[in-house]
Scaffold this active site. Structure first.
Site, PDB file in Angstrom:
ATOM      1  N   LYS A  29       0.844  -1.191   0.000  1.00  0.00           N
ATOM      2  CA  LYS A  29       0.000   0.000   0.000  1.00  0.00           C
ATOM      3  C   LYS A  29       0.879   1.240   0.000  1.00  0.00           C
ATOM      4  O   LYS A  29       2.103   1.163   0.053  1.00  0.00           O
ATOM      5  CB  LYS A  29      -0.952   0.011   1.187  1.00  0.00           C
ATOM      6  CG  LYS A  29      -0.278   0.063   2.555  1.00  0.00           C
ATOM      7  CD  LYS A  29      -1.266   0.288   3.688  1.00  0.00           C
ATOM      8  CE  LYS A  29      -2.326  -0.770   3.802  1.00  0.00           C
ATOM      9  NZ  LYS A  29      -3.181  -0.607   5.004  1.00  0.00           N
ATOM     10  N   LYS A  87      -7.395  -5.788  -2.712  1.00  0.00           N
ATOM     11  CA  LYS A  87      -8.222  -5.122  -1.707  1.00  0.00           C
ATOM     12  C   LYS A  87      -8.742  -3.799  -2.254  1.00  0.00           C
ATOM     13  O   LYS A  87      -7.976  -2.992  -2.776  1.00  0.00           O
ATOM     14  CB  LYS A  87      -7.414  -4.848  -0.441  1.00  0.00           C
ATOM     15  CG  LYS A  87      -7.034  -6.090   0.343  1.00  0.00           C
ATOM     16  CD  LYS A  87      -5.935  -5.815   1.342  1.00  0.00           C
ATOM     17  CE  LYS A  87      -6.225  -4.642   2.248  1.00  0.00           C
ATOM     18  NZ  LYS A  87      -5.060  -4.323   3.105  1.00  0.00           N
TER      19      LYS A  87
END
Length: 251
Positions: A29, A87
């Site tokens: 991320k 995700k």
């Protein structure tokens, strides 16, 4: 319970590789772009190459707007770059139907390319602060869209934590609904070691952490430390053993 650790660079991924025996999923991320901020495709690719082949790589697609086509393309990009867990933070979806539409596009785009990929519909424990879908709606959104897991994180990183917004009994209901829908339940949001007993007791499948294993506990400016990953995993294992012993005794 699986341990998901979120490096934001190749250098941090190499630190995760040093602690590979203590974690289950490496999650890519970019924290300075939000709680589920998306990193660059080449960073995902380089991190996939940096960590052991038996460790799945997860990638966040971002705190996304209600733009199903855009999000589907982004999700496919993450899969092409080497992520097997995709995700999606449903930040801009204000209704369950909007969220389902976004996630259906992601599921189709990703699984047409890689059928064994794992799609995670992610919402926010502090949804009331940003106006997105209710946390307890996530399991049904994941089920209706064909996703594989439902996840909760926190959107606003201001020092408040998962249980500050969704108390343990509500998290337990989230997990129950996910399991009822035959989904995995993932929880994150400034999770600390002292939360592990509760997370274990309520049946959480995946716990996601970053700050707890960074120097100084700072998810943005701190760097992941292998010894902190090992210590966190040791606490996870201790709680798992205690919970198993307690259940055995009760039965």
């Amino acid at each position: 319970m699986l341990l998901l650790i979120s490096p934001d660079s190749v250098e941090e991924a190499l630190d995760c590789a040093k602690a590979a025996d203590h974690l289950d999923i490496v999650d890519v991320k970019k924290p300075d772009e939000g709680s589920l901020g998306a990193n660059y495709p080449w960073v995902i690719r380089e991190i996939r190459e940096a960590v052991p082949g038996d460790k799945p790589v997860s990638a966040t697609v971002g705190d996304v707007l209600y733009k199903p086509g855009t999000v589907a393309q982004a999700a496919l990009g993450a899969a092409v770059s080497g992520a097997t867990y995709i995700k999606v933070g449903l930040y801009g979806c204000t209704t369950p139907d909007q969220a389902v539409e976004v996630m259906r596009g992601v599921v189709r785009a990703v699984k047409d390319y890689r059928p064994d990929a794992f799609v995670v519909a992610s919402g926010y424990a502090d949804a009331h602060r940003i106006g997105c879908v209710n946390p307890l709606a996530l399991p049904d959104i994941a089920r209706r869209s064909g996703s594989d897991a439902a996840m909760l994180d926190t959107a606003v990183k201001d020092g408040t934590r998962l249980f500050d917004h969704v108390p343990p009994e509500v998290c337990a209901e989230f997990v129950r609904r996910a399991h009822e829908a035959e989904l995995l339940a993932a929880l994150a949001g400034s999770v600390k070691a002292e939360d592990l007993g509760t997370l274990t007791r309520i049946g959480t499948d995946i716990v996601g952490v970053r700050g707890a294993v960074c120097e100084g506990g700072d998810r943005t400016t701190g760097r992941i430390q292998p010894h902190l990953v090992a210590a966190f995993r040791a606490e996870m294992d201790r709680h798992a053993q205690e919970h198993t012993a307690a259940v055995t005794t009760e039965s």
